[in-house]
Scaffold this motif. Structure first.
Motif, PDB file in Angstrom:
ATOM      1  N   ASP A 157      -9.670  14.950 -22.112  1.00 15.21           N
ATOM      2  CA  ASP A 157      -9.566  14.833 -20.653  1.00 15.21           C
ATOM      3  C   ASP A 157      -8.976  13.471 -20.298  1.00 15.21           C
ATOM      4  N   PRO A 158      -7.684  13.276 -20.555  1.00 11.33           N
ATOM      5  CA  PRO A 158      -7.089  11.944 -20.385  1.00 11.33           C
ATOM      6  C   PRO A 158      -6.985  11.532 -18.921  1.00 11.33           C
ATOM      7  N   VAL A 159      -7.122  10.241 -18.702  1.00 15.13           N
ATOM      8  CA  VAL A 159      -6.892   9.652 -17.390  1.00 15.13           C
ATOM      9  C   VAL A 159      -5.940   8.487 -17.579  1.00 15.13           C
ATOM     10  N   GLN A 160      -5.270   8.103 -16.508  1.00 17.04           N
ATOM     11  CA  GLN A 160      -4.389   6.945 -16.547  1.00 17.04           C
ATOM     12  C   GLN A 160      -4.573   6.175 -15.252  1.00 17.04           C
ATOM     13  N   TYR A 161      -5.325   5.096 -15.337  1.00 23.03           N
ATOM     14  CA  TYR A 161      -5.663   4.332 -14.152  1.00 23.03           C
ATOM     15  C   TYR A 161      -4.545   3.360 -13.782  1.00 23.03           C
ATOM     16  N   VAL A 162      -4.047   3.514 -12.571  1.00 26.59           N
ATOM     17  CA  VAL A 162      -3.106   2.566 -11.982  1.00 26.59           C
ATOM     18  C   VAL A 162      -3.889   1.760 -10.957  1.00 26.59           C
ATOM     19  N   THR A 163      -3.899   0.448 -11.123  1.00 27.61           N
ATOM     20  CA  THR A 163      -4.701  -0.387 -10.229  1.00 27.61           C
ATOM     21  C   THR A 163      -3.838  -1.481  -9.613  1.00 27.61           C
ATOM     22  N   THR A 164      -3.965  -1.616  -8.318  1.00 28.45           N
ATOM     23  CA  THR A 164      -3.306  -2.681  -7.561  1.00 28.45           C
ATOM     24  C   THR A 164      -4.363  -3.600  -6.978  1.00 28.45           C
ATOM     25  N   VAL A 165      -4.140  -4.900  -7.095  1.00 31.13           N
ATOM     26  CA  VAL A 165      -5.008  -5.907  -6.482  1.00 31.13           C
ATOM     27  C   VAL A 165      -4.146  -6.789  -5.588  1.00 31.13           C
ATOM     28  N   GLY A 166      -4.463  -6.824  -4.316  1.00 35.06           N
ATOM     29  CA  GLY A 166      -3.763  -7.687  -3.370  1.00 35.06           C
ATOM     30  C   GLY A 166      -4.724  -8.704  -2.783  1.00 35.06           C
ATOM     31  N   MET A 167      -4.243  -9.906  -2.498  1.00 39.36           N
ATOM     32  CA  MET A 167      -5.113 -10.972  -1.989  1.00 39.36           C
ATOM     33  C   MET A 167      -4.368 -11.815  -0.956  1.00 39.36           C
ATOM     34  N   TRP A 168      -5.072 -12.198   0.098  1.00 36.97           N
ATOM     35  CA  TRP A 168      -4.544 -13.116   1.102  1.00 36.97           C
ATOM     36  C   TRP A 168      -5.727 -13.702   1.865  1.00 36.97           C
ATOM     37  N   ILE A 169      -5.463 -14.645   2.713  1.00 37.30           N
ATOM     38  CA  ILE A 169      -6.504 -15.234   3.562  1.00 37.30           C
ATOM     39  C   ILE A 169      -6.201 -14.879   5.005  1.00 37.30           C
ATOM     40  N   TYR A 170      -7.217 -14.401   5.703  1.00 37.03           N
ATOM     41  CA  TYR A 170      -7.039 -14.066   7.120  1.00 37.03           C
ATOM     42  C   TYR A 170      -8.283 -14.479   7.885  1.00 37.03           C
ATOM     43  N   HIS A 171      -8.072 -15.248   8.949  1.00 32.91           N
ATOM     44  CA  HIS A 171      -9.156 -15.688   9.817  1.00 32.91           C
ATOM     45  C   HIS A 171      -9.265 -14.681  10.959  1.00 32.91           C
ATOM     46  N   ASP A 172     -10.369 -13.958  11.003  1.00 30.64           N
ATOM     47  CA  ASP A 172     -10.533 -12.933  12.032  1.00 30.64           C
ATOM     48  C   ASP A 172     -10.542 -13.551  13.429  1.00 30.64           C
ATOM     49  N   PRO A 173     -10.086 -12.801  14.422  1.00 28.01           N
ATOM     50  CA  PRO A 173     -10.111 -13.317  15.797  1.00 28.01           C
ATOM     51  C   PRO A 173     -11.540 -13.447  16.316  1.00 28.01           C
ATOM     52  N   ILE A 174     -11.746 -14.361  17.222  1.00 31.14           N
ATOM     53  CA  ILE A 174     -13.021 -14.485  17.935  1.00 31.14           C
ATOM     54  C   ILE A 174     -12.730 -14.184  19.396  1.00 31.14           C
ATOM     55  N   THR A 175     -13.327 -13.123  19.898  1.00 29.12           N
ATOM     56  CA  THR A 175     -12.997 -12.650  21.249  1.00 29.12           C
ATOM     57  C   THR A 175     -14.067 -12.974  22.283  1.00 29.12           C
ATOM     58  N   LYS A 176     -15.212 -13.520  21.833  1.00 29.41           N
ATOM     59  CA  LYS A 176     -16.288 -13.825  22.770  1.00 29.41           C
ATOM     60  C   LYS A 176     -16.751 -15.268  22.588  1.00 29.41           C
ATOM     61  N   GLY A 177     -17.388 -15.793  23.627  1.00 28.06           N
ATOM     62  CA  GLY A 177     -17.933 -17.130  23.541  1.00 28.06           C
ATOM     63  C   GLY A 177     -16.936 -18.212  23.915  1.00 28.06           C
ATOM     64  N   LYS A 178     -17.340 -19.438  23.683  1.00 28.33           N
ATOM     65  CA  LYS A 178     -16.521 -20.586  24.082  1.00 28.33           C
ATOM     66  C   LYS A 178     -15.369 -20.852  23.119  1.00 28.33           C
ATOM     67  N   HIS A 179     -15.512 -20.398  21.886  1.00 30.10           N
ATOM     68  CA  HIS A 179     -14.525 -20.758  20.868  1.00 30.10           C
ATOM     69  C   HIS A 179     -13.635 -19.561  20.506  1.00 30.10           C
TER      70      HIS A 179
END
Length: 725
Positions: free
Chosen positions: A546-568
């Motif tokens: 029962d052969p399998v062939q795993y293809v795997t992708t790894v992506g990475m980045w930095i993202y600062h989520d928005p802040i929609t409430k409060g003073k900042h």
């Protein structure tokens, strides 16, 4: 006469059960918790306990209780409680046919309908419907849900004491809790003992057995740890979206009692989450580091695992299915495939010297020539003439830009589309420009993994999917995905591409992805300024039946989520993979390749894999440049030479804790494998649906959730503007 009304639809609705790839393990339930089971699938302990608690004469007397009705009339007239004294038949009629009004009229309607139901339904059928209808508290509709929620078992496996506790709760759903304290615990034990003794009175439980269980109601199982709940929620949301794309509407999913069989592998899913999180912790990466990981079985197209974030309940953004980033040199294998298809063989030689001005014919021209642009190599500006294998291994932009132009950008675009990369994402990469060949298109990890499946599968495209089939509550298959399977590239051509990709891992920019005895073909990808970093790869199929062939992708980045409430308040924004954690900068061959290595090592544990087919050397070996006999190959892993005020980092130099006051210069960066400045950012994706492999929405700012794109006017100028590896 009082007619029998229709059954209340709400009492027959069932939630849909989602199963992992084994078809047995439940991933989760969507909608109501009710699962209707026949009486034969209920333990006799349940039937005996419920009868002892609610109607001990059920099988021997009429459908109504005259004394109960009389008591209800008196209580109603006096303003007292109308509850109590009802037979199981009456309770079932109230729940299934009428409503919960506490009125004289409703009580007498209950009486007449109960009599009619008792004539048209057997006692067993009434009891079965009753047990599937009643509310047990804690979100449990029906006995099967109660068994799962309270004791993590099935209705046919409930023990005598477990059944007695559940039967006790019919009177006051959720109140009788063996883990409670004080008066509530006293009430629980008293009610529980009363049910057991009722079974003795009925003759269904020996006194000695009742005495053994007396005063010791079994405690409810603790709610499962929420450690994995966030990961499961990612999976369930992907299932929900995939079912929508198959035409299963929300109402059917919530109330139709469907059985949904998926391709998700719980072990691989757990390994993916554990590996990513462990690596980020080990290298002190900031919390806003985003990682998307996707594994697809190239032989079936089944998506086996995907990591889109740490906890969906805290950040409902799926970085594997929804967010995008520019893929950088991860795109080069598709350029190579197009070139080979156009007759340019692997041993073709080209000048890798940099910097180089290259025009849209793929020729080197004088600096500042109209229609040309300068390119350099992020790994160091060599003066070598190399073949396409070495150019792939070292990810030389000064080879791949002219190679793409000589193969014709239209052909590169077509090959990438045929392999499964989304057309709209490719168009956002500005075909016709030099940066297109260097991966300025932004894509989801899911998209890139789907394209690499075609490269792993010897040129055969197959639709990536996570839904295997959908059955109705009777077991009839009502939905299956329509899978497209086609040979889009000839196998010998793809074997050549695989051979060059093996060189990436053996001696090039992807050496950190080596898997010991397993052969690996892969490609790194990094965008300008280290805004994103990728590693995608695969091994040959596993051996065995029962052969399998795993293809795997790894992506990475930095993202600062928005802040929609409060003073900042702030808008969402992306960061750079520079001077973060333990790294001076992160390329695809660094942390993404390490994550890929650690995860795939576990995924293939205990498995053996075969070998890739040898290269076919399709096409003509052209001499676009002639190599010098004295040229040597530089090391693929250069060692930083640090100044007196610096110390080595993982891949760079960083200031010492006590700087040298006589030297204030910054560290000269050591070249590493992957992509120079070209665009504003990588970035996660649009309003495109997470399950849609042909996502078409336009974009605004990349790098964060909900924006698919390059922001084309800011990405680059026209012509052949460069993008590093």
């Amino acid at each position: 006469m009082t007619p029998v009304p229709k059954v209340n639809a709400s009492t027959r609705t069932q939630g849909s059960t989602i199963y992992y790839a084994d078809g047995k393990t439940v991933l989760g339930v969507m909608g109501t918790s009710r699962r209707i089971v026949p009486l034969s699938k209920m333990s006799p302990n349940v039937r005996n306990a419920v009868l002892a608690a609610e109607d001990r004469k059920f099988y021997h007397e009429a459908a109504i209780s005259p004394t109960g009705i009389a008591r209800a009339v008196v209580n109603n007239l006096s303003g007292g409680d109308t509850q109590g004294g009802s037979t199981i038949t009456q309770q079932y009629v109230k729940n299934a046919y009428l409503n919960q009004e506490r009125t004289f009229t409703r009580k007498f309607k209950e009486l007449f309908v109960s009599i009619k139901i008792s004539k048209s339904h057997s006692k067993d059928q009434i009891l079965e419907d009753y047990l599937n209808t009643i509310w047990f508290g804690r979100g449990a509709n029906g006995i099967q849900a109660a068994a799962k929620i309270y004791y993590n078992t099935d209705a046919d496996k409930l023990t005598v004491p477990q059944a007695a506790v559940l039967a006790a709760n019919v009177k006051w759903p959720g109140h009788y809790d063996p883990s409670s304290t004080g008066q509530r615990l006293q009430d629980t034990v008293a009610r529980y003992n009363w049910v057991l003794q009722g079974e003795v009175t009925m003759g269904t439980l020996p006194q000695a057995e009742a005495d053994k269980y007396k005063n010791h109601p079994p405690k409810f199982v603790k709610q499962k740890s929420t450690k994995t709940s966030g990961q499961k929620d990612y999976l369930l949301e992907r299932v929900r979206q995939a079912l929508t794309s198959l035409g299963v509407d929300e109402a059917k999913l919530e109330t139709g009692g469907l059985k949904v069989y998926t391709s998700w592998d719980p072990k691989l899913q757990a390994k993916a989450a554990a590996t990513v999180q462990a690596k980020l912790r080990a290298h002190n990466m900031p919390n806003d580091t985003r990682v998307g990981l996707v594994t697809i079985d190239a032989k079936t197209g089944e998506i086996k695992a995907a990591y889109g974030g740490k906890d969906f309940t805290k950040r409902a953004v799926d970085d594997a299915y929804f967010s995008t980033a520019q893929i950088g040199s991860s795109f080069k294998p598709f350029v190579l495939a197009a070139a080979i298809k156009e007759g340019i063989g692997l041993k073709t030689t080209m000048n890798a010297a940099a910097p180089a001005w290259i025009n849209t014919e793929g020729d080197r021209v004088a600096p500042h020539t109209v229609g040309a642009a300068p390119f350099s190599n992020d790994e160091g500006n060599t003066d070598k003439v190399v073949n396409l294998i070495d150019a792939t291994a070292e990810s030389y932009n000064t080879v791949y830009v002219p190679l793409g132009f000589k193969a014709k950008w239209q052909n590169v675009l077509q090959v990438a589309e045929d392999a499964g990369l989304p057309k709209t994402a490719l168009q956002r990469g500005h075909p016709g420009e030099g940066g297109f060949f260097l991966g300025q298109s932004d894509m989801r990890p899911l998209d890139l993994a789907g394209g690499y499946v075609t490269l792993a599968n010897d040129g055969k495209f197959i639709t990536p999917h996570s839904i295997i089939r959908v059955e109705d509550q009777h077991g009839k298959v009502i939905k299956k995905p329509t899978l497209e399977r086609r040979q889009v590239l000839e196998a010998p051509l793809v074997h050549d591409v695989q051979y060059a990709m093996q060189a990436v891992v053996k001696r090039g920019t992807g050496v950190r992805a080596q898997l010991g005895d397993h052969q690996v073909a892969g490609k790194t990808g990094t965008t300008n300024g280290n805004k994103s970093a990728w590693f995608s790869g695969f091994t040959p199929p596993t051996t065995g039946s029962d052969p399998v062939q795993y293809v795997t992708t790894v992506g990475m980045w930095i993202y600062h989520d928005p802040i929609t409430k409060g003073k900042h308040k702030r808008a969402g924004s992306y960061g750079l993979l520079q001077h973060v954690g333990d790294y001076g900068h992160i390329n695809g061959g660094d942390l993404p390749a390490q994550i890929w290595h650690d995860y795939m090592s576990q995924a293939l544990e205990g498995k053996t894999t075969g070998s890739f087919d040898p290269p076919a050397y399709v096409g003509e070996n052209k001499a676009y440049a002639t190599p010098s006999p004295t040229m040597t190959t530089p090391s693929s892993t250069p060692t930083p030479t640090c100044r007196p005020d610096q110390e080595p980092a993982v891949d760079d130099c960083k200031p010492r804790k006590t700087p040298n006051p006589n030297d204030t210069k910054h560290c000269d960066r050591v070249p590493t494998p992957d992509c120079p400045d070209h665009s504003k950012s990588p970035g996660p994706g649009t309003t495109c649906k997470p399950w849609d492999m042909t996502c078409t929405s336009p974009s605004t700012e990349p790098g964060g959730p909900g924006n698919h794109g390059n922001n084309a006017q800011d990405v680059q100028g026209r012509a052949a503007r460069p993008l590093k590896d």
